[in-house]
Write a protein that holds these residues in place. Structure first.
Motif, PDB file in Angstrom:
ATOM      1  N   PHE A 152       0.854  -1.183   0.000  1.00 49.38           N
ATOM      2  CA  PHE A 152       0.000   0.000   0.000  1.00 49.38           C
ATOM      3  C   PHE A 152       0.888   1.230   0.000  1.00 49.38           C
ATOM      4  O   PHE A 152       1.726   1.409   0.886  1.00 49.38           O
ATOM      5  CB  PHE A 152      -0.924   0.012   1.224  1.00 49.38           C
ATOM      6  CG  PHE A 152      -1.903   1.154   1.231  1.00 49.38           C
ATOM      7  CD1 PHE A 152      -2.995   1.143   0.381  1.00 49.38           C
ATOM      8  CD2 PHE A 152      -1.731   2.246   2.078  1.00 49.38           C
ATOM      9  CE1 PHE A 152      -3.912   2.192   0.375  1.00 49.38           C
ATOM     10  CE2 PHE A 152      -2.624   3.289   2.086  1.00 49.38           C
ATOM     11  CZ  PHE A 152      -3.718   3.269   1.229  1.00 49.38           C
ATOM     12  N   ARG A 153       0.737   2.046  -1.026  1.00 50.60           N
ATOM     13  CA  ARG A 153       1.464   3.318  -1.146  1.00 50.60           C
ATOM     14  C   ARG A 153       2.969   3.146  -0.933  1.00 50.60           C
ATOM     15  O   ARG A 153       3.597   3.880  -0.173  1.00 50.60           O
ATOM     16  CB  ARG A 153       0.899   4.353  -0.173  1.00 50.60           C
ATOM     17  CG  ARG A 153      -0.535   4.748  -0.480  1.00 50.60           C
ATOM     18  CD  ARG A 153      -1.043   5.804   0.500  1.00 50.60           C
ATOM     19  NE  ARG A 153      -2.416   6.193   0.194  1.00 50.60           N
ATOM     20  CZ  ARG A 153      -3.157   7.012   0.937  1.00 50.60           C
ATOM     21  NH1 ARG A 153      -2.633   7.517   2.049  1.00 50.60           N
ATOM     22  NH2 ARG A 153      -4.378   7.315   0.595  1.00 50.60           N
ATOM     23  N   GLY A 154       3.525   2.154  -1.604  1.00 55.48           N
ATOM     24  CA  GLY A 154       4.963   1.939  -1.549  1.00 55.48           C
ATOM     25  C   GLY A 154       5.451   1.163  -0.346  1.00 55.48           C
ATOM     26  O   GLY A 154       6.645   0.888  -0.224  1.00 55.48           O
ATOM     27  N   CYS A 265       1.355  -2.130   6.661  1.00 58.70           N
ATOM     28  CA  CYS A 265       1.677  -1.177   5.584  1.00 58.70           C
ATOM     29  C   CYS A 265       1.264   0.251   5.948  1.00 58.70           C
ATOM     30  O   CYS A 265       0.828   1.023   5.086  1.00 58.70           O
ATOM     31  CB  CYS A 265       1.016  -1.595   4.266  1.00 58.70           C
ATOM     32  SG  CYS A 265       1.488  -3.214   3.664  1.00 58.70           S
ATOM     33  N   GLY A 266       1.385   0.610   7.222  1.00 53.94           N
ATOM     34  CA  GLY A 266       1.002   1.940   7.669  1.00 53.94           C
ATOM     35  C   GLY A 266      -0.489   2.153   7.812  1.00 53.94           C
ATOM     36  O   GLY A 266      -0.929   3.258   8.149  1.00 53.94           O
ATOM     37  N   LEU A 327      -8.841  -4.616   5.350  1.00 54.85           N
ATOM     38  CA  LEU A 327      -8.149  -5.896   5.205  1.00 54.85           C
ATOM     39  C   LEU A 327      -8.298  -6.431   3.785  1.00 54.85           C
ATOM     40  O   LEU A 327      -7.318  -6.878   3.168  1.00 54.85           O
ATOM     41  CB  LEU A 327      -8.713  -6.896   6.214  1.00 54.85           C
ATOM     42  CG  LEU A 327      -8.136  -8.314   6.155  1.00 54.85           C
ATOM     43  CD1 LEU A 327      -6.634  -8.314   6.409  1.00 54.85           C
ATOM     44  CD2 LEU A 327      -8.851  -9.225   7.140  1.00 54.85           C
ATOM     45  N   VAL A 328      -9.503  -6.385   3.255  1.00 53.20           N
ATOM     46  CA  VAL A 328      -9.727  -6.835   1.876  1.00 53.20           C
ATOM     47  C   VAL A 328      -8.938  -5.974   0.895  1.00 53.20           C
ATOM     48  O   VAL A 328      -8.344  -6.483  -0.066  1.00 53.20           O
ATOM     49  CB  VAL A 328     -11.231  -6.816   1.535  1.00 53.20           C
ATOM     50  CG1 VAL A 328     -11.454  -7.116   0.056  1.00 53.20           C
ATOM     51  CG2 VAL A 328     -11.987  -7.819   2.402  1.00 53.20           C
ATOM     52  N   MET A 329      -8.908  -4.673   1.123  1.00 53.80           N
ATOM     53  CA  MET A 329      -8.164  -3.765   0.253  1.00 53.80           C
ATOM     54  C   MET A 329      -6.696  -4.178   0.165  1.00 53.80           C
ATOM     55  O   MET A 329      -6.118  -4.246  -0.930  1.00 53.80           O
ATOM     56  CB  MET A 329      -8.289  -2.332   0.775  1.00 53.80           C
ATOM     57  CG  MET A 329      -7.567  -1.282  -0.052  1.00 53.80           C
ATOM     58  SD  MET A 329      -7.440   0.319   0.802  1.00 53.80           S
ATOM     59  CE  MET A 329      -6.166  -0.072   2.020  1.00 53.80           C
ATOM     60  N   GLN A 335      -5.923   0.282  -3.849  1.00 50.79           N
ATOM     61  CA  GLN A 335      -5.362   1.490  -3.265  1.00 50.79           C
ATOM     62  C   GLN A 335      -6.391   2.378  -2.584  1.00 50.79           C
ATOM     63  O   GLN A 335      -6.049   3.389  -1.995  1.00 50.79           O
ATOM     64  CB  GLN A 335      -4.629   2.305  -4.344  1.00 50.79           C
ATOM     65  CG  GLN A 335      -3.417   1.596  -4.910  1.00 50.79           C
ATOM     66  CD  GLN A 335      -2.381   1.272  -3.839  1.00 50.79           C
ATOM     67  OE1 GLN A 335      -1.867   2.163  -3.163  1.00 50.79           O
ATOM     68  NE2 GLN A 335      -2.055  -0.010  -3.674  1.00 50.79           N
ATOM     69  N   LYS A 336      -7.667   1.965  -2.644  1.00 46.68           N
ATOM     70  CA  LYS A 336      -8.707   2.717  -1.926  1.00 46.68           C
ATOM     71  C   LYS A 336      -9.894   1.795  -1.678  1.00 46.68           C
ATOM     72  O   LYS A 336     -10.120   0.819  -2.405  1.00 46.68           O
ATOM     73  CB  LYS A 336      -9.135   3.971  -2.690  1.00 46.68           C
ATOM     74  CG  LYS A 336      -9.708   3.743  -4.064  1.00 46.68           C
ATOM     75  CD  LYS A 336     -10.048   5.069  -4.717  1.00 46.68           C
ATOM     76  CE  LYS A 336     -10.777   4.910  -6.048  1.00 46.68           C
ATOM     77  NZ  LYS A 336      -9.968   4.215  -7.062  1.00 46.68           N
ATOM     78  N   LEU A 337     -10.643   2.130  -0.619  1.00 47.50           N
ATOM     79  CA  LEU A 337     -11.749   1.278  -0.216  1.00 47.50           C
ATOM     80  C   LEU A 337     -12.812   1.153  -1.297  1.00 47.50           C
ATOM     81  O   LEU A 337     -13.414   0.079  -1.464  1.00 47.50           O
ATOM     82  CB  LEU A 337     -12.394   1.822   1.058  1.00 47.50           C
ATOM     83  CG  LEU A 337     -11.560   1.788   2.339  1.00 47.50           C
ATOM     84  CD1 LEU A 337     -12.410   2.238   3.525  1.00 47.50           C
ATOM     85  CD2 LEU A 337     -11.004   0.403   2.603  1.00 47.50           C
TER      86      LEU A 337
END
Length: 346
Positions: A152-154, A265-266, A327-329, A335-337
């Protein structure tokens, strides 16, 4: 600029559909996981007298019109927590709720006004057991997605690795060089000026009207949360008692509470408590939070008196709420819900 096609456009839905089917697989596997461990699934009513009494939670308000025309204010719940704890007081031992909850003032890549919360409780068990549950559910989601890594986001994390367990105090020392517990007294009261001086020394911005909680949150948001869950998930535990409204104090150190959050992942995924069962202390915390809510937002929510009565007979319990959509994301590599919701709110 060309306007994006809505989610119900056939070609957009075709692109989204594989992730939505993955969501269904993870949902089914999660229910099976709890069933194998003798949990009972419960359904909490969405309409409640109180939506919760945490300072920064904003609810959707509505009203019931009774047959005689009387109007009764109600709210869509921000969590099934109050209802679940009443069921525990009634005698349930292991329960989970897997349904929609609603939060106002929230919209963005990681926030949606209606989202799926997975919440579960273990009577007579410590919150350490919930840490193990969270690790198992991370692995389960990754297995169903066929994912070896979450990204997620790097940021990347191994969902099969044992999560790091890190106290909040240690995180403040490691990532901000601040001795947080030096600003918390044995009775849980906080020293705003001492924490303010620590932030100034580390170069973090402050404002004259910042409270201790404001300063705590700034360090969390700017220094700590972005680096949690890198490489593997992080369980951040032992929050100061002032930052754990529904958690009991730790028997190890009265300055901190039995609260943990799970990060990957933050991204914050879960929030857990060794549950407070003292209705007098719970009322005091609710009233203090509502005073702060009134100060910041100009509003307050009612206290659910039935909840406090149920709390008085509730046995020792540990409970956790997990943001299932997040969690699914992560499992789906989205990258977004909105990308993993069947019908996002417009």
């Amino acid at each position: 600029m060309t306007e994006a096609s809505p989610w119900w456009t056939p070609h957009v839905h075709a692109d989204r559909r594989p992730r939505l089917l993955l969501r269904n697989r993870i949902t089914a596997a999660t229910r099976e996981w709890f069933d194998r461990r003798d949990f009972v699934e419960v359904e909490a009513a969405a309409l409640q007298i109180s939506p919760g009494n945490e300072t920064h939670l904003s609810a959707f308000a509505t009203e019931a019109i009774l047959p005689d025309g009387e109007r009764k204010p109600l709210y869509l719940h921000t969590s099934p927590e109050f209802a679940c704890k009443k069921l525990i007081a009634a005698g349930e031992q292991r329960i989970f709720s897997f349904g929609a909850v609603y939060r106002n003032r929230e919209r963005g890549p990681l926030h949606h006004p209606e989202f799926r919360m997975l919440e579960w409780y273990r009577v007579g068990e410590t919150y350490d057991r919930l840490m193990d549950d969270c690790a198992a559910l991370l692995t389960l989601a990754a297995e169903k997605a066929g994912a070896r890594r979450f990204t997620f986001r790097g940021r990347e994390a191994d969902p099969f690795a044992e999560p790091e367990r890190l106290t909040v105090a240690d995180a403040f020392l490691r990532y901000a060089d601040i001795d947080l517990l030096a600003t918390v007294a044995a009775d849980g009261t906080t020293d705003r000026d001492a924490l303010h001086a620590a932030l100034v020394e580390t170069g973090l911005r402050t404002a004259p009207d910042d409270s201790w909680t404001d300063l705590f949150s700034r360090v969390m948001v700017e220094k700590i949360e972005p680096v949690l869950g890198a490489g593997r998930a992080t369980i951040l535990y032992e929050y100061p008692v002032s930052e754990a409204a529904l958690a009991r104090p730790s028997p190890r150190d009265p300055r901190v509470a039995e609260r943990f959050e799970l990060y990957c992942c933050g991204v914050e995924l879960a929030n857990a408590f060794g549950e407070l069962t003292d209705p007098v202390e719970q009322r005091r915390r609710f009233e203090a939070d509502m005073e702060e809510k009134q100060r910041i937002y100009g509003e307050r929510y009612p206290i659910d008196e039935d909840f406090l009565r149920a709390l008085a007979i509730m046995p020792e319990t540990s409970g956790v709420a997990l943001g299932f959509d997040r969690l699914v994301m992560l499992a789906a590599g989205a990258q977004k819900l909105d990308d993993i919701l069947w019908t996002p709110v417009a």
